[in-house]
Design a protein around this motif. Structure first.
Motif, short mmCIF file in Angstrom:
data_model
loop_
_atom_site.label_atom_id
_atom_site.label_comp_id
_atom_site.label_asym_id
_atom_site.label_seq_id
_atom_site.Cartn_x
_atom_site.Cartn_y
_atom_site.Cartn_z
N GLY A 146 0.76 -1.07 -0.11
CA GLY A 146 0.09 -0.08 -0.09
C GLY A 146 0.85 1.33 -0.16
O GLY A 146 0.21 2.40 0.41
N LEU A 147 1.86 1.33 -0.60
CA LEU A 147 2.90 2.42 -0.65
C LEU A 147 1.99 3.52 -1.44
O LEU A 147 1.35 3.49 -2.33
CB LEU A 147 4.08 2.22 -1.60
N GLU A 148 2.19 4.88 -0.55
CA GLU A 148 1.42 6.10 -1.09
C GLU A 148 2.31 7.21 -0.94
O GLU A 148 3.10 7.28 0.03
CB GLU A 148 0.11 6.27 -0.39
N VAL A 149 2.31 8.22 -1.72
CA VAL A 149 3.11 9.24 -1.71
C VAL A 149 2.39 10.26 -0.72
O VAL A 149 1.19 10.56 -1.33
CB VAL A 149 3.57 9.99 -3.03
N VAL A 150 3.07 10.97 0.14
CA VAL A 150 2.23 11.85 1.07
C VAL A 150 2.75 13.26 1.03
O VAL A 150 2.25 14.28 1.30
CB VAL A 150 2.32 11.51 2.63
N TRP A 151 3.99 13.38 0.33
CA TRP A 151 4.79 14.62 0.11
C TRP A 151 5.73 14.80 -1.14
O TRP A 151 6.32 13.68 -1.48
CB TRP A 151 5.42 15.07 1.13
N ARG A 152 5.82 15.93 -1.89
CA ARG A 152 6.64 16.16 -3.00
C ARG A 152 7.30 17.25 -2.89
O ARG A 152 6.51 18.36 -2.58
CB ARG A 152 6.16 16.07 -4.39
N GLN A 153 8.80 17.42 -3.12
CA GLN A 153 9.29 18.61 -2.95
C GLN A 153 8.92 19.49 -4.40
O GLN A 153 8.77 19.06 -5.34
CB GLN A 153 10.87 18.38 -3.35
N THR A 154 8.78 20.74 -4.10
CA THR A 154 8.34 21.82 -5.02
C THR A 154 9.28 22.71 -5.45
O THR A 154 9.54 23.50 -4.31
CB THR A 154 6.85 22.26 -4.62
N PRO A 155 9.77 23.13 -6.56
CA PRO A 155 9.36 22.14 -7.88
C PRO A 155 10.47 21.30 -8.17
O PRO A 155 11.26 21.27 -7.20
CB PRO A 155 9.40 23.16 -8.76
N ARG A 156 10.28 20.41 -9.21
CA ARG A 156 11.15 19.36 -9.64
C ARG A 156 12.23 20.55 -10.37
O ARG A 156 11.93 21.48 -10.79
CB ARG A 156 10.81 18.28 -10.45
N THR A 157 13.41 19.89 -10.36
CA THR A 157 14.54 20.77 -11.18
C THR A 157 15.53 19.82 -11.85
O THR A 157 15.58 18.59 -11.62
CB THR A 157 15.32 21.68 -10.21
N SER A 158 16.22 20.29 -12.61
CA SER A 158 17.28 19.79 -13.32
C SER A 158 18.55 19.28 -12.56
O SER A 158 18.52 19.91 -11.26
CB SER A 158 17.59 20.54 -14.43
N GLY A 159 19.12 18.46 -12.61
CA GLY A 159 20.29 18.08 -11.84
C GLY A 159 19.71 17.03 -10.70
O GLY A 159 18.70 16.68 -10.92
N ASP A 160 20.82 16.52 -10.07
CA ASP A 160 20.50 15.32 -9.25
C ASP A 160 21.14 15.57 -7.87
O ASP A 160 21.45 14.82 -6.87
CB ASP A 160 20.82 13.94 -9.76
N GLY A 161 21.34 16.87 -7.37
CA GLY A 161 22.10 17.34 -6.39
C GLY A 161 21.06 18.05 -5.11
O GLY A 161 20.06 18.45 -5.56
N HIS A 162 21.70 17.92 -3.82
CA HIS A 162 20.80 18.71 -2.88
C HIS A 162 19.48 18.39 -2.54
O HIS A 162 18.77 19.31 -2.32
CB HIS A 162 21.13 19.95 -2.90
N LEU A 163 19.07 17.07 -2.61
CA LEU A 163 17.84 16.87 -2.26
C LEU A 163 17.32 16.80 -0.78
O LEU A 163 16.24 17.13 -0.49
CB LEU A 163 17.21 15.32 -2.92
N SER A 164 18.50 16.51 0.20
CA SER A 164 18.36 16.37 1.25
C SER A 164 17.52 15.35 2.04
O SER A 164 17.93 14.15 2.57
CB SER A 164 17.79 17.73 1.97
N HIS A 165 16.02 15.42 1.75
CA HIS A 165 15.15 14.50 2.26
C HIS A 165 15.34 13.81 3.51
O HIS A 165 15.15 12.31 3.25
CB HIS A 165 14.47 13.78 1.05
N ARG A 166 15.79 14.13 4.59
CA ARG A 166 15.84 13.44 5.79
C ARG A 166 14.60 13.63 6.50
O ARG A 166 13.75 14.72 6.22
CB ARG A 166 17.01 14.06 6.48
N LEU A 167 14.08 12.94 7.31
CA LEU A 167 12.76 12.47 8.09
C LEU A 167 13.09 12.72 9.50
O LEU A 167 14.08 11.81 9.92
CB LEU A 167 12.14 11.42 7.44
#
Length: 384
Positions: A146-167
């Motif tokens: 039952g995996l469900e997305v509850v939050w998305r970073q806004t906006p998406r951007t080019s590149g693959d750095g500095h997402l952070s996403h610690r909980l």
């Protein structure tokens, strides 16, 4: 009023090769942190992983470990055996992007819910995502249901750095905090119409939490708890309930921050570091309107994680901050007294430390970064 930050200049240059000759498996034993001073702990290697990023203990002592490529492991507390968990989402696996953090929900004992973060590709590029699912351990193999997305970073951007996403969950179990990096864009961290360069505070369903400092503005702005962050890769509540974050600066200026609602931490307007290539950034200064770090590091140690110790095994360290240093290849302890930082201590491990966690018995567990990838357990030296 915040106290003036402690600037730990030159700390990396002072590190010594305390365990360069350590064995590749089994007990590594006590070693020296600097000079001829013995470490107050013994180090035991328990396992190895390919691309580890985060770990979290379940209430029964079993361990979840994420690998950036998109693998979630469940490691048995008694046998040490581990299996892959099925049902993990497809991740954007490139650069710093991939599968990120994992935490059992406050309700885990009742419903088996776990939260995960990962990088997702879509219109506009890559963005961080947080989801939740039920961890099912009965049967032949564990799986996420039952995996469900509850939050998305806004906006998406080019590149693959500095997402952070610690909980991090609030001590009362009512709120979810997520660190959201600036995606190497800089300026959006001062623009509260997006969630880049912020720490957000959500309900457990992923909605903006009531009482957030910018709640009256609506939209994604209502999610924001603090802003002006660069790449906060550590997020943890202390035993007294205060929230702390560790953050990577540019060239120097890595930070340990007390996270307080409505505060602006200054990036990219101020930093104790410099831009890559030598460009100067004004240092934090009293009265500049920005929240200064309680401790900072120049040269960089690259803190990739944060743990605030609350156990009894290392009684003298209760309430202290532990940072896993990537470029610093060390475990760094900062003596915390309430909301102020005292002296720091550096334990040079000779490898990049990706994650730090406290085990249910109070031992300190470390995950080294890919390349070494060792899972290490720290216990008091000589049984003390």
């Amino acid at each position: 009023m915040k106290s003036a930050p402690i600037v730990l200049a030159g700390i990396v240059a002072a590190l010594t090769a305390g365990c360069a000759d350590s064995a590749s498996s089994g007990a590594l034993g006590p070693a020296t942190a600097s000079g001829d001073r013995d470490w107050p702990f013994e180090v035991e290697e328990l396992d190895r992983f390919d691309e580890p990023w985060a770990m979290a203990f379940l209430p029964d002592g079993d361990l979840l470990v994420t690998e950036r490529s998109g693998v979630l492991h469940l490691r048995d507390a008694d046998s040490g055996e581990r299996v892959e968990v099925a049902g993990v989402p497809t991740v954007a696996d490139s650069g710093q992007a991939g599968l990120g953090d994992v935490l059992p929900a406050p309700s885990y004992d009742e419903d088996g819910t776990v939260y995960l973060s990962w990088a997702e590709e879509g219109d506009g590029g890559i963005g961080a995502v947080v989801g939740r699912a039920r961890l099912v351990t009965e049967g032949e193999a564990p799986r996420l249901d039952g995996l469900e997305v509850v939050w998305r970073q806004t906006p998406r951007t080019s590149g693959d750095g500095h997402l952070s996403h610690r909980l991090a969950f609030s001590p009362d179990g009512e709120h979810l905090f997520v660190s959201s990096g600036d995606r190497q864009q800089g300026d959006p961290a001062q623009d509260t119409s997006n969630t880049l360069g912020t720490i957000v505070r959500l309900t457990l369903d992923g909605d903006p939490a009531p009482g957030n400092p910018l709640a009256d503005r609506g939209g994604v702005t209502a999610e924001i708890w603090t802003w002006g962050h660069r790449n906060p890769l550590g997020l943890e509540h202390a035993p007294d309930g205060t929230l702390w974050s560790s953050e990577m600066g540019p060239e120097g200026g890595d930070e340990l921050n007390l996270v307080e609602a409505g505060s602006n931490y200054g990036w990219p307007e101020v930093s104790d570091g410099s831009d890559y290539g030598g460009g100067e950034i004004p240092d934090h200064a009293e009265g500049d309107g920005f929240a200064a770090p309680v401790a900072s590091w120049t040269p960089s140690i690259s803190p990739g994680s944060l743990m605030i110790y609350g156990g009894d095994l290392f009684a003298d360290w209760q309430g202290d901050a532990f940072l896993g240093a990537l470029s610093g290849e060390a475990l760094v302890r900062v003596d915390l007294e309430g909301t102020t930082a005292g002296e720091s201590e550096v334990f040079d491990l000779g490898e990049r430390v990706r994650a730090v966690e406290e085990a249910p018995d109070g031992a300190i567990w470390l995950l080294e970064d890919e390349g070494a990838g060792r899972l290490l357990r720290l216990t008091p030296a000589n049984g003390g």
